[in-house]
Design a protein around this motif. Structure first.
Motif, PDB file in Angstrom:
ATOM      1  N   ASN A 207      38.540  41.410  40.998  1.00  0.00           N
ATOM      2  CA  ASN A 207      38.473  40.167  40.150  1.00  0.00           C
ATOM      3  C   ASN A 207      37.149  39.388  40.698  1.00  0.00           C
ATOM      4  O   ASN A 207      36.720  39.404  41.846  1.00  0.00           O
ATOM      5  CB  ASN A 207      39.277  39.333  40.726  1.00  0.00           C
ATOM      6  CG  ASN A 207      40.820  39.961  40.314  1.00  0.00           C
ATOM      7  OD1 ASN A 207      40.961  40.160  39.019  1.00  0.00           O
ATOM      8  ND2 ASN A 207      41.661  39.901  41.179  1.00  0.00           N
TER       9      ASN A 207
ATOM     10  N   LEU B  11      37.239  36.967  34.922  1.00  0.00           N
ATOM     11  CA  LEU B  11      37.245  38.578  34.593  1.00  0.00           C
ATOM     12  C   LEU B  11      37.178  39.242  35.894  1.00  0.00           C
ATOM     13  O   LEU B  11      36.978  38.802  37.149  1.00  0.00           O
ATOM     14  CB  LEU B  11      36.150  38.467  33.711  1.00  0.00           C
ATOM     15  CG  LEU B  11      35.717  37.856  32.566  1.00  0.00           C
ATOM     16  CD1 LEU B  11      34.375  37.820  31.744  1.00  0.00           C
ATOM     17  CD2 LEU B  11      36.995  38.266  31.643  1.00  0.00           C
ATOM     18  N   SER B  12      37.304  40.553  35.669  1.00  0.00           N
ATOM     19  CA  SER B  12      36.987  41.529  36.555  1.00  0.00           C
ATOM     20  C   SER B  12      36.068  42.469  36.140  1.00  0.00           C
ATOM     21  O   SER B  12      35.628  42.324  35.058  1.00  0.00           O
ATOM     22  CB  SER B  12      38.613  42.404  36.770  1.00  0.00           C
ATOM     23  OG  SER B  12      38.726  43.344  35.685  1.00  0.00           O
ATOM     24  N   TYR B  13      35.586  43.397  37.208  1.00  0.00           N
ATOM     25  CA  TYR B  13      34.487  44.204  36.749  1.00  0.00           C
ATOM     26  C   TYR B  13      34.882  45.344  35.695  1.00  0.00           C
ATOM     27  O   TYR B  13      34.212  45.742  34.823  1.00  0.00           O
ATOM     28  CB  TYR B  13      33.513  44.857  37.999  1.00  0.00           C
ATOM     29  CG  TYR B  13      34.622  45.397  38.857  1.00  0.00           C
ATOM     30  CD1 TYR B  13      35.144  46.843  38.711  1.00  0.00           C
ATOM     31  CD2 TYR B  13      34.624  45.005  40.252  1.00  0.00           C
ATOM     32  CE1 TYR B  13      35.622  47.314  39.587  1.00  0.00           C
ATOM     33  CE2 TYR B  13      35.259  45.724  41.129  1.00  0.00           C
ATOM     34  CZ  TYR B  13      36.089  46.996  40.901  1.00  0.00           C
ATOM     35  OH  TYR B  13      36.699  47.544  42.031  1.00  0.00           O
ATOM     36  N   TYR B  14      36.360  45.492  35.729  1.00  0.00           N
ATOM     37  CA  TYR B  14      36.594  46.505  34.305  1.00  0.00           C
ATOM     38  C   TYR B  14      36.643  45.695  33.112  1.00  0.00           C
ATOM     39  O   TYR B  14      36.643  46.394  32.127  1.00  0.00           O
ATOM     40  CB  TYR B  14      38.169  46.678  34.848  1.00  0.00           C
ATOM     41  CG  TYR B  14      38.303  47.739  36.124  1.00  0.00           C
ATOM     42  CD1 TYR B  14      37.640  49.079  35.833  1.00  0.00           C
ATOM     43  CD2 TYR B  14      38.664  47.487  37.334  1.00  0.00           C
ATOM     44  CE1 TYR B  14      37.683  49.970  37.063  1.00  0.00           C
ATOM     45  CE2 TYR B  14      38.740  48.204  38.299  1.00  0.00           C
ATOM     46  CZ  TYR B  14      38.354  49.575  38.150  1.00  0.00           C
ATOM     47  OH  TYR B  14      38.199  50.440  39.389  1.00  0.00           O
ATOM     48  N   ASP B  15      36.661  44.574  33.102  1.00  0.00           N
ATOM     49  CA  ASP B  15      36.561  43.642  32.134  1.00  0.00           C
ATOM     50  C   ASP B  15      35.137  43.959  31.346  1.00  0.00           C
ATOM     51  O   ASP B  15      34.838  43.889  30.118  1.00  0.00           O
ATOM     52  CB  ASP B  15      37.049  42.399  32.201  1.00  0.00           C
ATOM     53  CG  ASP B  15      38.185  42.008  32.355  1.00  0.00           C
ATOM     54  OD1 ASP B  15      39.451  42.728  31.762  1.00  0.00           O
ATOM     55  OD2 ASP B  15      38.563  41.074  33.249  1.00  0.00           O
ATOM     56  N   LEU B  16      34.352  44.110  32.314  1.00  0.00           N
ATOM     57  CA  LEU B  16      33.017  44.050  31.922  1.00  0.00           C
ATOM     58  C   LEU B  16      32.413  45.551  31.855  1.00  0.00           C
ATOM     59  O   LEU B  16      31.215  45.666  31.269  1.00  0.00           O
ATOM     60  CB  LEU B  16      31.924  43.373  32.983  1.00  0.00           C
ATOM     61  CG  LEU B  16      32.072  42.196  33.364  1.00  0.00           C
ATOM     62  CD1 LEU B  16      31.302  41.614  34.343  1.00  0.00           C
ATOM     63  CD2 LEU B  16      31.877  41.176  32.082  1.00  0.00           C
TER      64      LEU B  16
ATOM     65  N   LYS C  55      35.464  51.665  28.764  1.00  0.00           N
ATOM     66  CA  LYS C  55      36.403  52.214  29.264  1.00  0.00           C
ATOM     67  C   LYS C  55      35.826  53.744  30.055  1.00  0.00           C
ATOM     68  O   LYS C  55      36.272  54.248  30.888  1.00  0.00           O
ATOM     69  CB  LYS C  55      37.426  52.731  28.336  1.00  0.00           C
ATOM     70  CG  LYS C  55      38.482  51.524  27.983  1.00  0.00           C
ATOM     71  CD  LYS C  55      39.585  51.782  27.046  1.00  0.00           C
ATOM     72  CE  LYS C  55      40.519  50.450  26.807  1.00  0.00           C
ATOM     73  NZ  LYS C  55      41.440  50.795  26.158  1.00  0.00           N
TER      74      LYS C  55
ATOM     75  N   HIS D 238      35.231  53.697  33.409  1.00  0.00           N
ATOM     76  CA  HIS D 238      36.232  53.185  34.519  1.00  0.00           C
ATOM     77  C   HIS D 238      36.487  54.110  35.701  1.00  0.00           C
ATOM     78  O   HIS D 238      36.519  53.870  36.908  1.00  0.00           O
ATOM     79  CB  HIS D 238      37.576  52.905  33.695  1.00  0.00           C
ATOM     80  CG  HIS D 238      37.576  51.690  32.931  1.00  0.00           C
ATOM     81  ND1 HIS D 238      38.624  51.008  32.458  1.00  0.00           N
ATOM     82  CD2 HIS D 238      36.420  50.693  32.511  1.00  0.00           C
ATOM     83  CE1 HIS D 238      38.330  49.808  31.875  1.00  0.00           C
ATOM     84  NE2 HIS D 238      37.015  49.687  32.220  1.00  0.00           N
TER      85      HIS D 238
ATOM     86  N   TYR E 293      27.384  47.592  31.024  1.00  0.00           N
ATOM     87  CA  TYR E 293      28.395  46.348  31.077  1.00  0.00           C
ATOM     88  C   TYR E 293      28.272  45.983  29.798  1.00  0.00           C
ATOM     89  O   TYR E 293      27.563  46.134  28.866  1.00  0.00           O
ATOM     90  CB  TYR E 293      27.689  45.262  31.968  1.00  0.00           C
ATOM     91  CG  TYR E 293      28.042  45.316  33.385  1.00  0.00           C
ATOM     92  CD1 TYR E 293      29.333  45.809  33.700  1.00  0.00           C
ATOM     93  CD2 TYR E 293      27.365  44.669  34.508  1.00  0.00           C
ATOM     94  CE1 TYR E 293      29.676  45.975  35.158  1.00  0.00           C
ATOM     95  CE2 TYR E 293      27.886  44.835  35.651  1.00  0.00           C
ATOM     96  CZ  TYR E 293      29.126  45.209  36.017  1.00  0.00           C
ATOM     97  OH  TYR E 293      29.485  45.273  37.435  1.00  0.00           O
TER      98      TYR E 293
ATOM     99  N   LYS F 159      28.635  39.379  26.865  1.00  0.00           N
ATOM    100  CA  LYS F 159      29.861  38.454  26.129  1.00  0.00           C
ATOM    101  C   LYS F 159      29.718  38.553  24.502  1.00  0.00           C
ATOM    102  O   LYS F 159      30.845  38.529  24.014  1.00  0.00           O
ATOM    103  CB  LYS F 159      29.333  36.879  26.753  1.00  0.00           C
ATOM    104  CG  LYS F 159      30.385  35.784  26.163  1.00  0.00           C
ATOM    105  CD  LYS F 159      29.873  34.405  26.405  1.00  0.00           C
ATOM    106  CE  LYS F 159      30.866  33.327  25.908  1.00  0.00           C
ATOM    107  NZ  LYS F 159      30.531  32.113  26.234  1.00  0.00           N
TER     108      LYS F 159
END
Length: 391
Positions: free
Chosen positions: A155, A177-182, A185, A188, A212, A215
């Motif tokens: 997070n 957000l988390s860095y996985y949201d940015l 896939k 990951h 990344y 937005k």
């Protein structure tokens, strides 16, 4: 101890003031005396003090009232109350107003000196900490690279302005957000493995490339490197990461690849290969087209002797003679034959040779052009001219 550290003694007892001033002077402190609260306020308007000793009872104002006024204006100042009698009420009030301690008269000078220096040590440490935090914050906010902090679940907790601008988010949005949201896939598993195998094991990761998601949904090529953060018990609590936008670098690499592609195509279409010879080390580097012209497998390590072996046996002495002349500042621009797959091939070779200050040849850069078709055409023209002469 800093010689510029100063002490203000606020007390209407002249004997106490003289004793304190004498002791503090021997310790190297600058000392001033104020007999009333108003005099103390006037002095503090003109200059700052590191420490103020305040008698609880002053002729014009309660010491606790003066303490409150001083702490509002100078919260970082060390303020110590002096009282003629120990009172729980006065002590509690002084502490609430920000007093750093109190002394009970008659003063024990050794205790006063010890506690004063202890308070100053803490003040120095706090000042250094604030200066360090200010420098860190300046570096953090002025960095052109993105800096982001996340907890152990990924997070995002904090980020500098460069990181926010890079991705188009506001700080309150990033914190949801988390860095996985940015992270797309496809990155990951790589991200998880690097954190597990590098950051958690040795405390930091190597710098690596990934992407990344901005937005607006577009992807941004970046490099990232992370460091593990631990608490006082050495328990991991999160990671800091430095993120760099490499869009321009990627664009430059893409342009370079295109140029290389077009150059390769141009060489293929023009039947031209290029080469470079390190004369001192005898290392010959060929482009792919040069390998094709000579009929040598791609990637074969080459040197001058192997090059000579590719030349038609009847032309080797000629080529070697011309090359030797080139090493003595003569032009190297020749035509000769090769034997490729049992067939004769004609080529033109031209080179520029670089010499050091002493005139020793050190490097040569040149090209090879397949001129077989031109030679065939020239032979056909010669044959036609012969037939015309006979007629």
């Amino acid at each position: 101890m800093n010689q510029k550290e100063s002490i203000l003694i606020v007390d209407d007892d002249e004997s106490t003031c003289r004793s304190l001033r004498l002791i503090f002077g021997k310790k190297g402190y600058e000392t001033e005396i104020a007999g009333t609260a108003q005099e103390a306020l006037e002095k503090i308007k003109k200059r700052s003090f590191n420490v103020t000793l305040i008698d609880i009872r002053l002729p014009d104002m309660e010491g606790t009232v003066l303490l409150g006024k001083l702490k509002k204006v100078h919260p970082e100042m060390v303020c110590i109350v002096i009282t003629g009698y120990a009172s729980i009420e006065n002590t509690i009030m002084a502490i609430k107003l920000g007093s750093n301690g109190y002394f009970v008269k008659p003063l024990v000078m050794e205790e006063v000196t010890y506690r004063l220096e202890d308070a100053l040590d803490k003040q120095r440490l706090e000042r250094k900490l604030k200066e360090s935090e200010k420098k860190y914050r300046t570096l953090y906010e002025s960095s052109k690279d993105g800096i982001v902090f996340s907890d152990m679940e990924g997070n995002l907790l904090d980020a500098n302005q460069a990181f926010l601008d890079m991705l188009g988010y506001k700080i309150e949005e990033i914190r949801r957000l988390s860095y996985y949201d940015l992270t797309p896939k496809k990155w990951h598993k790589i991200t998880t493995d690097l954190i597990k195998d590098q950051t958690m094991v040795r405390g930091y990761s190597k710098e690596y490339e990934k992407e990344y998601i901005k937005k607006d949904g577009t992807t941004l090529p970046i490099t990232i490197r992370s460091w593990l953060v631990k608490d006082n018990q050495q328990k991991p609590v999160g990671t800091w990461a430095i993120v760099r936008d490499i869009t321009e670098r990627k664009q430059a690499e893409e342009k370079l690849l295109k140029k290389q592609y077009y150059l390769t195509k141009a060489q293929e279409m023009g039947l031209i290969g290029t080469w470079e010879l390190d004369i001192q080390k005898n290392i010959l580097i060929w482009t792919d087209e040069n390998y094709k012209i000579f009929g040598v497998p791609l990637g074969t390590e080459m040197n001058y002797e192997l090059f000579l072996n590719c030349i038609h046996p009847d032309d080797r002495d000629y080529v070697n003679e011309k090359w030797s002349a080139g090493l003595n500042h003569e032009p190297y621009d020749i035509e000769h034959r090769l034997i490729v797959n049992d067939k004769v091939k004609w080529v033109r070779e031209k080179a520029d040779i670089e010499f050091d200050k002493e005139g020793t040849p050190i490097m040569a850069i040149g090209f090879t052009q397949d001129i077989t078709e031109r030679k065939k055409a020239e032979e056909q023209i010669k044959d036609s001219e012969k037939r015309l002469k006979i007629l």
